[in-house]
Design a protein around this motif. Structure first.
Motif, PDB file in Angstrom:
ATOM      1  N   ILE A  79       0.875  -1.175   0.000  1.00  0.00           N
ATOM      2  CA  ILE A  79       0.000   0.000   0.000  1.00  0.00           C
ATOM      3  C   ILE A  79       0.913   1.225   0.000  1.00  0.00           C
ATOM      4  N   THR A  80       1.030   1.878  -1.138  1.00  0.00           N
ATOM      5  CA  THR A  80       2.014   2.945  -1.309  1.00  0.00           C
ATOM      6  C   THR A  80       1.392   4.163  -1.982  1.00  0.00           C
ATOM      7  N   PRO A  81       2.147   5.271  -2.007  1.00  0.00           N
ATOM      8  CA  PRO A  81       1.750   6.368  -2.894  1.00  0.00           C
ATOM      9  C   PRO A  81       1.907   5.896  -4.343  1.00  0.00           C
ATOM     10  N   VAL A  82       1.629   6.755  -5.304  1.00  0.00           N
ATOM     11  CA  VAL A  82       1.726   6.383  -6.713  1.00  0.00           C
ATOM     12  C   VAL A  82       3.145   5.912  -7.033  1.00  0.00           C
ATOM     13  N   GLN A  83       3.252   4.846  -7.834  1.00  0.00           N
ATOM     14  CA  GLN A  83       4.544   4.314  -8.226  1.00  0.00           C
ATOM     15  C   GLN A  83       4.604   4.103  -9.733  1.00  0.00           C
ATOM     16  N   SER A  84       5.805   4.129 -10.284  1.00  0.00           N
ATOM     17  CA  SER A  84       5.991   3.905 -11.718  1.00  0.00           C
ATOM     18  C   SER A  84       5.850   2.426 -12.039  1.00  0.00           C
ATOM     19  N   GLY A  85       5.713   2.127 -13.341  1.00  0.00           N
ATOM     20  CA  GLY A  85       5.631   0.737 -13.765  1.00  0.00           C
ATOM     21  C   GLY A  85       6.871  -0.047 -13.376  1.00  0.00           C
ATOM     22  N   GLN A  86       8.051   0.583 -13.496  1.00  0.00           N
ATOM     23  CA  GLN A  86       9.289  -0.113 -13.153  1.00  0.00           C
ATOM     24  C   GLN A  86       9.309  -0.499 -11.674  1.00  0.00           C
ATOM     25  N   THR A  87       8.846   0.410 -10.810  1.00  0.00           N
ATOM     26  CA  THR A  87       8.821   0.117  -9.380  1.00  0.00           C
ATOM     27  C   THR A  87       7.851  -1.013  -9.074  1.00  0.00           C
ATOM     28  N   LEU A  88       6.714  -1.026  -9.764  1.00  0.00           N
ATOM     29  CA  LEU A  88       5.749  -2.117  -9.580  1.00  0.00           C
ATOM     30  C   LEU A  88       6.362  -3.453  -9.971  1.00  0.00           C
ATOM     31  N   ILE A  89       7.123  -3.461 -11.051  1.00  0.00           N
ATOM     32  CA  ILE A  89       7.788  -4.692 -11.478  1.00  0.00           C
ATOM     33  C   ILE A  89       8.740  -5.183 -10.399  1.00  0.00           C
ATOM     34  N   HIS A  90       9.545  -4.263  -9.851  1.00  0.00           N
ATOM     35  CA  HIS A  90      10.477  -4.647  -8.793  1.00  0.00           C
ATOM     36  C   HIS A  90       9.727  -5.216  -7.594  1.00  0.00           C
ATOM     37  N   ALA A  91       8.620  -4.579  -7.243  1.00  0.00           N
ATOM     38  CA  ALA A  91       7.848  -5.024  -6.085  1.00  0.00           C
ATOM     39  C   ALA A  91       7.263  -6.416  -6.308  1.00  0.00           C
ATOM     40  N   LEU A  92       6.680  -6.632  -7.482  1.00  0.00           N
ATOM     41  CA  LEU A  92       6.073  -7.926  -7.784  1.00  0.00           C
ATOM     42  C   LEU A  92       7.122  -9.024  -7.865  1.00  0.00           C
ATOM     43  N   LYS A  93       8.286  -8.716  -8.444  1.00  0.00           N
ATOM     44  CA  LYS A  93       9.359  -9.704  -8.510  1.00  0.00           C
ATOM     45  C   LYS A  93       9.932  -9.992  -7.129  1.00  0.00           C
ATOM     46  N   SER A  94       9.861  -9.025  -6.232  1.00  0.00           N
ATOM     47  CA  SER A  94      10.390  -9.223  -4.878  1.00  0.00           C
ATOM     48  C   SER A  94       9.474 -10.080  -4.018  1.00  0.00           C
ATOM     49  N   GLY A  95       8.209 -10.218  -4.420  1.00  0.00           N
ATOM     50  CA  GLY A  95       7.302 -11.076  -3.660  1.00  0.00           C
ATOM     51  C   GLY A  95       5.977 -10.451  -3.286  1.00  0.00           C
ATOM     52  N   VAL A  96       5.745  -9.204  -3.698  1.00  0.00           N
ATOM     53  CA  VAL A  96       4.443  -8.586  -3.441  1.00  0.00           C
ATOM     54  C   VAL A  96       3.380  -9.311  -4.263  1.00  0.00           C
ATOM     55  N   VAL A  97       2.275  -9.680  -3.614  1.00  0.00           N
ATOM     56  CA  VAL A  97       1.189 -10.396  -4.295  1.00  0.00           C
ATOM     57  C   VAL A  97       0.142  -9.426  -4.827  1.00  0.00           C
ATOM     58  N   SER A  98      -0.255  -8.482  -3.985  1.00  0.00           N
ATOM     59  CA  SER A  98      -1.290  -7.515  -4.343  1.00  0.00           C
ATOM     60  C   SER A  98      -0.760  -6.106  -4.108  1.00  0.00           C
ATOM     61  N   HIS A  99      -1.304  -5.126  -4.848  1.00  0.00           N
ATOM     62  CA  HIS A  99      -0.777  -3.760  -4.732  1.00  0.00           C
ATOM     63  C   HIS A  99      -1.927  -2.765  -4.825  1.00  0.00           C
ATOM     64  N   ILE A 100      -2.004  -1.873  -3.854  1.00  0.00           N
ATOM     65  CA  ILE A 100      -3.005  -0.814  -3.835  1.00  0.00           C
ATOM     66  C   ILE A 100      -2.320   0.501  -3.492  1.00  0.00           C
ATOM     67  N   LYS A 101      -3.077   1.599  -3.647  1.00  0.00           N
ATOM     68  CA  LYS A 101      -2.532   2.916  -3.321  1.00  0.00           C
ATOM     69  C   LYS A 101      -3.147   3.439  -2.036  1.00  0.00           C
ATOM     70  N   LYS A 102      -2.429   4.360  -1.408  1.00  0.00           N
ATOM     71  CA  LYS A 102      -2.885   4.892  -0.125  1.00  0.00           C
ATOM     72  C   LYS A 102      -4.160   5.713  -0.237  1.00  0.00           C
ATOM     73  N   ASP A 103      -4.458   6.200  -1.430  1.00  0.00           N
ATOM     74  CA  ASP A 103      -5.693   6.967  -1.574  1.00  0.00           C
ATOM     75  C   ASP A 103      -6.832   6.121  -2.146  1.00  0.00           C
ATOM     76  N   CYS A 104      -6.674   4.790  -2.087  1.00  0.00           N
ATOM     77  CA  CYS A 104      -7.764   3.900  -2.502  1.00  0.00           C
ATOM     78  C   CYS A 104      -8.915   3.994  -1.501  1.00  0.00           C
ATOM     79  N   SER A 105     -10.076   3.528  -1.909  1.00  0.00           N
ATOM     80  CA  SER A 105     -11.226   3.517  -1.011  1.00  0.00           C
ATOM     81  C   SER A 105     -11.022   2.493   0.104  1.00  0.00           C
ATOM     82  N   ILE A 106     -11.741   2.679   1.203  1.00  0.00           N
ATOM     83  CA  ILE A 106     -11.668   1.728   2.315  1.00  0.00           C
ATOM     84  C   ILE A 106     -12.048   0.331   1.832  1.00  0.00           C
ATOM     85  N   ALA A 107     -13.073   0.254   1.006  1.00  0.00           N
ATOM     86  CA  ALA A 107     -13.527  -1.043   0.502  1.00  0.00           C
ATOM     87  C   ALA A 107     -12.417  -1.750  -0.267  1.00  0.00           C
TER      88      ALA A 107
END
Length: 224
Positions: A79-107
C-alpha cells in the motif's frame, strides 16, 4: 480471522489502518516501523498477511524476500503512494502479491487483504491502469526464467537496456543517445529477441538480474 502485520513508519497511517480493519475479520498481530522490526515480528507471530508501504522511511524492497525466506507462506500486500511501472515490477518480482494505493477507497483496502488471504491477486483501479499502460504481464513476472547461456549484447544495447530499466521512453532514449526513434525501436526489438522476453517488464528484470540497475534505485519514482 486473518492475522495481519502492519509495516509502516507513519503512526497516523497505522492508526487509520487499525480503524479501517476494526470489526472486519482482521486481527492486527503486530506493527513494524522498519525492516528489522518487521523481520522480528514475522519470527514471533504466525501472520498470514503483511500490509506494507515499502517506500516509507525505514523500509526497503529487499525486506520482502528476506521475510519470505523466514516464512514462505506469508503474503505481502503493498500500500504505497503512486509508483511507476518499473517500481511495480520490482515489487512484484520481490514477492508482493497484491498492490493498492494509499488513496484507494476503504472497501478496496479491505478487499485487497481479504482476496490475498484467499490466495488471489488484487490490484486497485489506479495500479491496474499503470500495469496496463506499461504492458506488464503480472502472471508472466512470476514465471519468467532467463537462460544461463551467455547473451551477446553490444555496448549500445546495454545502454538502451539500462535506460529502459530507468523508465525512459523511446523518445527520451533517442534524445539522450542522439539516435533516431526508429533506431531506438530497432534496438528494443533486437534486445527483446536476444533476451527471449515479450515486454518491457522482461527487459527490466534482465537489467536488475545483471546489475545494470537496482530495485531500490527508482523506488521513489512517481512517474506514471
Amino acid at each position: 480471522m486473518i492475522n495481519l502485520i502492519l509495516a509502516e513508519d507513519n503512526e497516523l497511517v497505522r492508526i487509520g489502518l487499525r480503524t479501517i480493519f476494526k470489526d472486519k475479520g482482521v486481527q492486527i498481530v503486530g506493527e513494524a516501523t522498519d525492516s528489522e522490526e518487521l523481520l522480528s515480528l514475522i519470527k514471533s507471530f504466525d501472520a498470514e498477511i503483511v500490509l506494507i508501504d515499502y517506500t516509507s522511511f525505514g523500509f526497503e524492497i529487499d525486506v520482502i524476500p528476506k521475510a519470505l525466506a523466514l516464512r514462505s507462506n506469508l503474503k505481502f500486500v503493498a500500500i504505497t503512494p503512486v509508483q511507476s511501472g518499473q517500481t511495480l515490477i520490482h515489487a512484484l518480482k520481490s514477492g508482493v502479491v497484491s498492490h493498492i494505493k494509499k488513496d484507494c477507497s476503504i472497501a478496496e483496502i479491505v478487499d485487497a487483504v481479504n482476496e490475498t488471504a484467499k490466495g488471489k491477486k488484487f490490484f486497485c483501479g489506479q495500479i491496474l491502469e499503470t500495469i496496463n499502460k506499461e504492458g506488464i504481464d503480472v502472471e508472466e513476472l512470476g514465471d519468467t526464467e532467463f537462460s544461463c547461456e551467455p547473451i551477446a549484447l553490444s555496448q549500445r544495447e546495454i545502454e538502451v537496456i539500462t535506460l529502459i530499466a530507468e523508465g525512459m521512453t523511446n523518445v527520451e532514449i533517442s534524445d539522450k543517445l542522439f539516435l533516431s526513434k526508429h533506431t531506438v525501436n530497432t534496438h528494443r526489438k533486437n534486445i527483446m529477441n536476444k533476451l527471449g522476453v515479450k515486454n518491457t517488464a522482461g527487459i527490466v528484470m534482465y537489467a536488475v538480474k545483471e546489475n545494470f540497475t537496482t530495485p531500490n534505485k527508482y523506488l521513489f519514482s512517481t512517474d506514471e
